[in-house]
Design a protein around this motif. Structure first.
Motif, PDB file in Angstrom:
ATOM      1  N   ARG A 311       0.841  -1.215   0.000  1.00 19.42           N
ATOM      2  CA  ARG A 311       0.000   0.000   0.000  1.00 19.42           C
ATOM      3  C   ARG A 311       0.865   1.250   0.000  1.00 19.42           C
ATOM      4  O   ARG A 311       0.609   2.193  -0.727  1.00 19.42           O
ATOM      5  CB  ARG A 311      -0.906   0.013   1.229  1.00 19.42           C
ATOM      6  N   HIS A 360      -9.068   6.691   0.369  1.00 23.06           N
ATOM      7  CA  HIS A 360      -9.762   5.742  -0.489  1.00 23.06           C
ATOM      8  C   HIS A 360     -10.082   6.305  -1.862  1.00 23.06           C
ATOM      9  O   HIS A 360     -10.324   5.569  -2.792  1.00 23.06           O
ATOM     10  CB  HIS A 360     -11.064   5.287   0.174  1.00 23.06           C
ATOM     11  N   PRO A 404     -17.300  -1.571  -5.139  1.00 22.84           N
ATOM     12  CA  PRO A 404     -16.135  -0.860  -4.620  1.00 22.84           C
ATOM     13  C   PRO A 404     -14.861  -1.615  -4.997  1.00 22.84           C
ATOM     14  O   PRO A 404     -14.857  -2.854  -5.044  1.00 22.84           O
ATOM     15  CB  PRO A 404     -16.337  -0.899  -3.104  1.00 22.84           C
ATOM     16  N   PHE A 405     -13.822  -0.859  -5.267  1.00 23.45           N
ATOM     17  CA  PHE A 405     -12.549  -1.468  -5.658  1.00 23.45           C
ATOM     18  C   PHE A 405     -11.439  -0.735  -4.913  1.00 23.45           C
ATOM     19  O   PHE A 405     -11.408   0.488  -4.900  1.00 23.45           O
ATOM     20  CB  PHE A 405     -12.378  -1.320  -7.177  1.00 23.45           C
ATOM     21  N   PRO A 406     -10.551  -1.471  -4.264  1.00 19.90           N
ATOM     22  CA  PRO A 406      -9.546  -0.788  -3.443  1.00 19.90           C
ATOM     23  C   PRO A 406      -8.547  -0.007  -4.299  1.00 19.90           C
ATOM     24  O   PRO A 406      -8.192  -0.451  -5.396  1.00 19.90           O
ATOM     25  CB  PRO A 406      -8.844  -1.934  -2.718  1.00 19.90           C
ATOM     26  N   GLY A 407      -8.098   1.109  -3.778  1.00 20.71           N
ATOM     27  CA  GLY A 407      -7.115   1.929  -4.487  1.00 20.71           C
ATOM     28  C   GLY A 407      -5.889   1.137  -4.934  1.00 20.71           C
ATOM     29  O   GLY A 407      -5.477   1.236  -6.088  1.00 20.71           O
ATOM     30  N   PRO A 408      -5.295   0.310  -4.056  1.00 18.29           N
ATOM     31  CA  PRO A 408      -4.110  -0.446  -4.469  1.00 18.29           C
ATOM     32  C   PRO A 408      -4.438  -1.595  -5.423  1.00 18.29           C
ATOM     33  O   PRO A 408      -3.542  -2.328  -5.842  1.00 18.29           O
ATOM     34  CB  PRO A 408      -3.553  -0.996  -3.150  1.00 18.29           C
ATOM     35  N   ILE A 412      -3.301  -6.024  -3.871  1.00  9.96           N
ATOM     36  CA  ILE A 412      -3.615  -6.609  -2.562  1.00  9.96           C
ATOM     37  C   ILE A 412      -4.536  -7.829  -2.703  1.00  9.96           C
ATOM     38  O   ILE A 412      -5.070  -8.336  -1.738  1.00  9.96           O
ATOM     39  CB  ILE A 412      -4.201  -5.576  -1.575  1.00  9.96           C
ATOM     40  N   ARG A 413      -4.679  -8.280  -3.953  1.00 14.55           N
ATOM     41  CA  ARG A 413      -5.396  -9.547  -4.177  1.00 14.55           C
ATOM     42  C   ARG A 413      -4.451 -10.612  -4.716  1.00 14.55           C
ATOM     43  O   ARG A 413      -4.883 -11.706  -5.066  1.00 14.55           O
ATOM     44  CB  ARG A 413      -6.573  -9.321  -5.123  1.00 14.55           C
ATOM     45  N   TRP A 447     -22.120  -7.101  -2.585  1.00 12.63           N
ATOM     46  CA  TRP A 447     -21.385  -5.873  -2.257  1.00 12.63           C
ATOM     47  C   TRP A 447     -20.074  -5.853  -3.048  1.00 12.63           C
ATOM     48  O   TRP A 447     -19.716  -4.870  -3.657  1.00 12.63           O
ATOM     49  CB  TRP A 447     -21.125  -5.831  -0.756  1.00 12.63           C
ATOM     50  N   GLN A 448     -19.385  -6.985  -2.992  1.00 17.10           N
ATOM     51  CA  GLN A 448     -18.166  -7.147  -3.772  1.00 17.10           C
ATOM     52  C   GLN A 448     -18.022  -8.607  -4.164  1.00 17.10           C
ATOM     53  O   GLN A 448     -18.484  -9.494  -3.443  1.00 17.10           O
ATOM     54  CB  GLN A 448     -16.930  -6.731  -2.968  1.00 17.10           C
ATOM     55  N   ALA A 482     -19.630  -2.374   4.269  1.00 19.59           N
ATOM     56  CA  ALA A 482     -18.259  -2.926   4.357  1.00 19.59           C
ATOM     57  C   ALA A 482     -17.727  -3.018   5.790  1.00 19.59           C
ATOM     58  O   ALA A 482     -16.658  -3.560   6.013  1.00 19.59           O
ATOM     59  CB  ALA A 482     -17.264  -2.130   3.494  1.00 19.59           C
ATOM     60  N   LYS A 519     -17.136 -11.179   7.746  1.00 23.66           N
ATOM     61  CA  LYS A 519     -16.368 -10.109   8.388  1.00 23.66           C
ATOM     62  C   LYS A 519     -17.177  -9.552   9.538  1.00 23.66           C
ATOM     63  O   LYS A 519     -18.279  -9.061   9.277  1.00 23.66           O
ATOM     64  CB  LYS A 519     -16.061  -9.010   7.394  1.00 23.66           C
ATOM     65  N   THR A 523     -11.509 -10.100   6.920  1.00 26.98           N
ATOM     66  CA  THR A 523     -11.782  -8.830   6.255  1.00 26.98           C
ATOM     67  C   THR A 523     -12.295  -9.200   4.866  1.00 26.98           C
ATOM     68  O   THR A 523     -12.240 -10.364   4.466  1.00 26.98           O
ATOM     69  CB  THR A 523     -10.518  -7.958   6.141  1.00 26.98           C
ATOM     70  N   ILE A 524     -12.787  -8.210   4.155  1.00 27.68           N
ATOM     71  CA  ILE A 524     -13.286  -8.491   2.810  1.00 27.68           C
ATOM     72  C   ILE A 524     -12.113  -8.823   1.900  1.00 27.68           C
ATOM     73  O   ILE A 524     -12.092  -9.845   1.225  1.00 27.68           O
ATOM     74  CB  ILE A 524     -14.115  -7.302   2.276  1.00 27.68           C
ATOM     75  N   GLU A 525     -11.126  -7.944   1.900  1.00 30.32           N
ATOM     76  CA  GLU A 525      -9.927  -8.204   1.103  1.00 30.32           C
ATOM     77  C   GLU A 525      -9.060  -9.227   1.829  1.00 30.32           C
ATOM     78  O   GLU A 525      -9.167  -9.388   3.046  1.00 30.32           O
ATOM     79  CB  GLU A 525      -9.135  -6.907   0.907  1.00 30.32           C
TER      80      GLU A 525
END
Ligand code: XMP
Length: 527
Positions: A311, A360, A404-408, A412-413, A447-448, A482, A519, A523-525
């Motif tokens: 990150r 975010h 939603p999609f994480p910035g990084p 991170i997946r 949600w995701q 989330a 969660k 966590t989700i990710e």
């Protein structure tokens, strides 16, 4: 008997529909935000404010009505939230909900008691009269959640509803502008709840349902023009709905004074970068700088395994690239920021947010030393309202409703080092998963939903050959915000199709697993 003065004197609608909000006073209830949203669903602009607001402060905001939310405390508890009594004298109607209704009774000459009988859940409601129940059945179901009970309504108020355990389930004093309900009209378990709110807003407060996506766009366009004048504006696009809608609003307001910068870190999903460029440059003709920076980011990520290190690396590199591009563009005094109303509320209201740039919205946040004034056209909107505005502006459906999609991003997946090869594998697997989820009509229910690539290998057999390849993990969750999430019960048929397609179509994958973790504790990710 005193002369009855019609209340309130109807006022002509204000020029801007956001100039005259319904103020929802948050008395600590879990549903305060929901009340604000439900009011907005009625086409009436509302804002959530702390219960400490003074009558003078409230008056300055020129509200059309006040709503006092529920709250977990007993009105008799030491720390029970109270309100400035001057708020009842603003000359606009006040609706108290649950705790709010009890507070009105206590403050205005009624009585509240702990009767020993509490009501939780669905309750039968019998209504006898009242503007709030106009046009509604006399017998209905309402959601209750209270221990204390109003035993006498405020002075001069008429009791308009009762439930088996609550003699004063609703009251009205039209000439004083006082309305109270013990039940929760804002929750879906009160089937006529929205009608009760509409009766209050349209019938009692005489506010027309004028707050629509079109009105929001008009109002924001004017505000942006007034703020920006003839100066240049910069906007970072991420591929997400917030920055896209913010950019389109600003573009509608000031046209080519806006330049969008899309820092493509190469960690997006399949085809997303192309879609951003196509949509903005070709379709909307927004001046767009597309920085293809995958190599730079991958170079920065070489050997990085720890999630927080990833990150940090991505965040720092993002800032560097963004700064370089901003410098190239010359003087741009304004920066667009996709701050949402939920961010404003979370950071403690108006004052808290402006200074704080939410990480975010742009990977790792934007450089602090950059000297920008912020343009925040979404700061009054909840996420679903942003989507409605996006639809109205003509943003493609796929972008408007994107999860939603994480910035990084995909970095991170991938559990382990991020490499070009792994990114390509993950992108393909993720695309197959999403294609099938969409085909099954389940995308919007989730949600995701995404694929994860743990960079380990396991043994398999395909044809006559032994394989030694990566697994893909399917992660799909349902959630409201989330903060908590449940793993989604995807149909077996769908899972079967996804699994066999991923393994057949991606040679580097020989195993598909499903993540069954909620969660908390997960966590989700994955990182
Ligand atoms: P977790 O994994 O904490 O995620 O349950 C909650 C939500 O936040 C998103 N998320 C991120 N978004 N940068 C972002 O912009 C991040 O570093 C980040 N980490 C998690 C996640 O996708 C989920 O929606």
């Amino acid at each position: 008997m005193a002369e009855v003065i019609p209340f309130p004197a109807p006022e002509p609608p204000a020029p801007g529909v956001e100039d005259r909000p319904v103020l929802v006073l948050d008395l600590g209830g879990q549903y305060a935000q929901l009340i604000a949203r439900r009011v907005r669903d009625c086409g009436v602009f509302s804002e959530l404010v702390g219960h400490e607001i003074t009558a003078d402060e409230a008056r300055r905001r020129r509200p059309v009505a006040l709503i006092l939310s529920g709250g977990p405390a007993s009105v008799y508890a030491d720390a029970a939230p109270r309100i400035d009594p001057g708020l009842y004298e603003l000359g606009v109607p006040v609706l108290g909900i649950c705790y709010g209704a009890q507070l009105m009774a206590l403050d205005l000459g009624g009585a509240v008691e702990r009767t020993g009988v509490s009501e939780f859940g669905k309750t039968a409601l019998h209504t006898s009269s009242g503007a709030l129940f106009k046009g509604l059945p006399e017998e209905q179901t309402a959601w209750m959640s209270h221990r204390d009970t109003v035993t006498a309504p405020p002075e001069g108020a008429e009791v308009t509803a009762e439930s088996p355990a609550t003699p004063v389930a609703a009251f009205e004093a039209p000439e004083r502008g006082l309305y109270g309900v013990q039940f929760h009209p804002e929750v879906v378990h009160t089937p006529h709840g929205q009608d009760v709110l509409e009766n209050f807003l349209y019938g009692v407060a005489h506010v027309p349902p004028a707050w629509t996506a079109v009105a929001v766009i008009e109002e924001q366009v004017e505000r942006i023009q007034a703020q920006v004048g003839s100066e240049q504006v910069l906007c970072g696009l991420s591929g997400g709905v917030d920055s896209a809608v913010a950019a389109l609003l600003v573009h509608k307001a000031v046209g080519d004074q806006l330049t969008c910068v899309f820092v493509d870190h190469g960690l997006l999903r399949k085809d997303e970068a192309t879609q951003v460029v196509e949509t903005f440059r070709r379709h909307f003709r927004v001046p767009l700088v597309h920085v293809d920076a995958e190599r730079r980011f991958l170079a920065r990520l070489r050997g990085v395994i720890d999630p927080e290190d990833k990150r940090r690396a991505i965040g720092e590199e993002f800032i560097r690239v963004f700064e370089e591009e901003a410098a190239r563009l010359g003087r741009t005094p304004f920066l667009v920021q996709g701050t949402l109303y939920s961010d404003v509320i979370e950071s403690g209201g108006e004052a808290g947010v402006a200074a704080k740039i939410k990480s975010h919205h742009n990977v790792g946040g934007l450089p602090e030393k950059m000297d920008f004034s912020l343009v925040e056209p979404l700061r009054l909107l909840f996420k679903d309202e942003v989507r409605r505005v996006g639809e109205e502006l003509g943003l493609p459906e796929e972008m408007v409703w994107r999860h939603p999609f994480p910035g990084p991003g995909l970095a991170i997946r991938i559990i382990g080092e991020v490499t070009h090869e792994r990114l390509e594998i993950l992108r393909e697997a993720d695309a197959i998963l999403l294609e099938e989820v969409r085909r099954a009509g389940l995308y919007r229910e989730l949600w995701q939903c995404f694929a994860v690539l743990p960079a380990i290998r396991s043994v398999g057999v395909q044809g006559d050959e032994r394989t030694y390849a990566y697994p893909i993990v399917i992660r799909a969750v349902t959630s409201d915000d989330a903060m908590t999430a449940d793993w989604a019960r995807l149909p077996y048929d769908l899972l079967e199709t996804v699994s066999s397609r991923i393994i057949n179509e991606i040679p580097a994958v020989n195993r598909v697993a499903l993540d069954l973790t909620s969660k908390p504790p997960g966590t989700i990710e994955w990182e």
